[in-house]
Design a protein around this motif. Sequence first.
Motif, PDB file in Angstrom:
ATOM      1  N   GLY A  10       0.835  -1.194   0.000  1.00 52.17           N
ATOM      2  CA  GLY A  10       0.000   0.000   0.000  1.00 52.17           C
ATOM      3  C   GLY A  10       0.867   1.240   0.000  1.00 52.17           C
ATOM      4  O   GLY A  10       2.088   1.155  -0.180  1.00 52.17           O
ATOM      5  N   ASP A  11       0.248   2.403   0.204  1.00 51.65           N
ATOM      6  CA  ASP A  11       1.022   3.645   0.290  1.00 51.65           C
ATOM      7  C   ASP A  11       2.081   3.525   1.386  1.00 51.65           C
ATOM      8  O   ASP A  11       1.852   2.912   2.434  1.00 51.65           O
ATOM      9  CB  ASP A  11       0.102   4.825   0.620  1.00 51.65           C
ATOM     10  CG  ASP A  11      -0.699   5.299  -0.575  1.00 51.65           C
ATOM     11  OD1 ASP A  11      -0.195   5.194  -1.707  1.00 51.65           O
ATOM     12  OD2 ASP A  11      -1.829   5.781  -0.368  1.00 51.65           O
ATOM     13  N   GLY A  12       3.231   4.123   1.130  1.00 52.75           N
ATOM     14  CA  GLY A  12       4.301   4.090   2.127  1.00 52.75           C
ATOM     15  C   GLY A  12       5.157   2.848   2.040  1.00 52.75           C
ATOM     16  O   GLY A  12       6.016   2.624   2.896  1.00 52.75           O
ATOM     17  N   THR A  13       4.957   2.036   0.992  1.00 50.00           N
ATOM     18  CA  THR A  13       5.837   0.879   0.827  1.00 50.00           C
ATOM     19  C   THR A  13       7.242   1.352   0.440  1.00 50.00           C
ATOM     20  O   THR A  13       7.399   2.359  -0.255  1.00 50.00           O
ATOM     21  CB  THR A  13       5.279  -0.088  -0.239  1.00 50.00           C
ATOM     22  OG1 THR A  13       6.085  -1.264  -0.270  1.00 50.00           O
ATOM     23  CG2 THR A  13       5.267   0.533  -1.621  1.00 50.00           C
ATOM     24  N   GLU A  14       8.252   0.644   0.904  1.00 43.48           N
ATOM     25  CA  GLU A  14       9.631   1.018   0.597  1.00 43.48           C
ATOM     26  C   GLU A  14       9.892   0.758  -0.876  1.00 43.48           C
ATOM     27  O   GLU A  14       9.630  -0.334  -1.378  1.00 43.48           O
ATOM     28  CB  GLU A  14      10.598   0.210   1.471  1.00 43.48           C
ATOM     29  CG  GLU A  14      11.905   0.930   1.793  1.00 43.48           C
ATOM     30  CD  GLU A  14      12.810   1.108   0.593  1.00 43.48           C
ATOM     31  OE1 GLU A  14      13.458   2.166   0.496  1.00 43.48           O
ATOM     32  OE2 GLU A  14      12.887   0.184  -0.248  1.00 43.48           O
ATOM     33  N   VAL A  15      10.395   1.758  -1.569  1.00 41.00           N
ATOM     34  CA  VAL A  15      10.470   1.724  -3.032  1.00 41.00           C
ATOM     35  C   VAL A  15      11.259   0.532  -3.568  1.00 41.00           C
ATOM     36  O   VAL A  15      10.824  -0.139  -4.509  1.00 41.00           O
ATOM     37  CB  VAL A  15      11.024   3.063  -3.580  1.00 41.00           C
ATOM     38  CG1 VAL A  15      12.453   3.326  -3.106  1.00 41.00           C
ATOM     39  CG2 VAL A  15      10.929   3.123  -5.097  1.00 41.00           C
ATOM     40  N   LEU A  16      12.408   0.241  -2.993  1.00 39.51           N
ATOM     41  CA  LEU A  16      13.199  -0.887  -3.481  1.00 39.51           C
ATOM     42  C   LEU A  16      12.538  -2.222  -3.161  1.00 39.51           C
ATOM     43  O   LEU A  16      12.631  -3.172  -3.931  1.00 39.51           O
ATOM     44  CB  LEU A  16      14.607  -0.851  -2.888  1.00 39.51           C
ATOM     45  CG  LEU A  16      15.551   0.211  -3.459  1.00 39.51           C
ATOM     46  CD1 LEU A  16      16.856   0.249  -2.674  1.00 39.51           C
ATOM     47  CD2 LEU A  16      15.832  -0.061  -4.929  1.00 39.51           C
TER      48      LEU A  16
END
Length: 199
Positions: A10-16
């Motif tokens: 969801g929102d706020g997931t770590e991009v890598l």
Amino acid sequence: MSNKVLLITGDGTEVLEIFYPYYRLLEEGYDAVIASPEKKVLNTVVHDFIEGWETYTEKPAHLLPSHASFADIDPSEYIALVIPGGRAPEYIRNHPELPRIVEHFLNEDKPIGVICHGALVFMALKDTSYFEGRTMTCYNAVKPDVERLGATYTTDTLHADRKLVSGHAWPDLPGFMREFIRLVREEQAVRQEDETLVL
């Protein structure tokens, strides 16, 4: 036979921790599907480790469209599950559809990859006996939660316990995905053999 792998976030997931598994799965020829509480464009974040800080910093990162809402997911269509970290796990675990999805993979003993804060998702399960006698790693701040599940926490940054692969944080993604993809290949081979025997 299914070639689909589910990623829940969801929102706020770590991009890598979302982009790396997603693209690696696509590279290997899997149909990688990203599900979130609602189908939308997700806001990912960069978590970084700065000298002198006791925790990580957070900055906005890339936008990433999800493919489906949790309510639309039939987990039986998927061969494996990835749970990225970041801040998403702390709130997606409250979604009423999430336990149904996660429990399917545990009950059917399908491969699960969980990294960093992703283990917080398991706290939504009423039955945590799945984790008794298991060993897991996670971001060190999540250690108490892993232990509350009944699992043993290891300081190793990568750990595989049967079909559960866990990683500490995004620097551990190469080994994490190598081990996860190995498990998915093995799962496909076993299911292919079972389907052949039925035919």
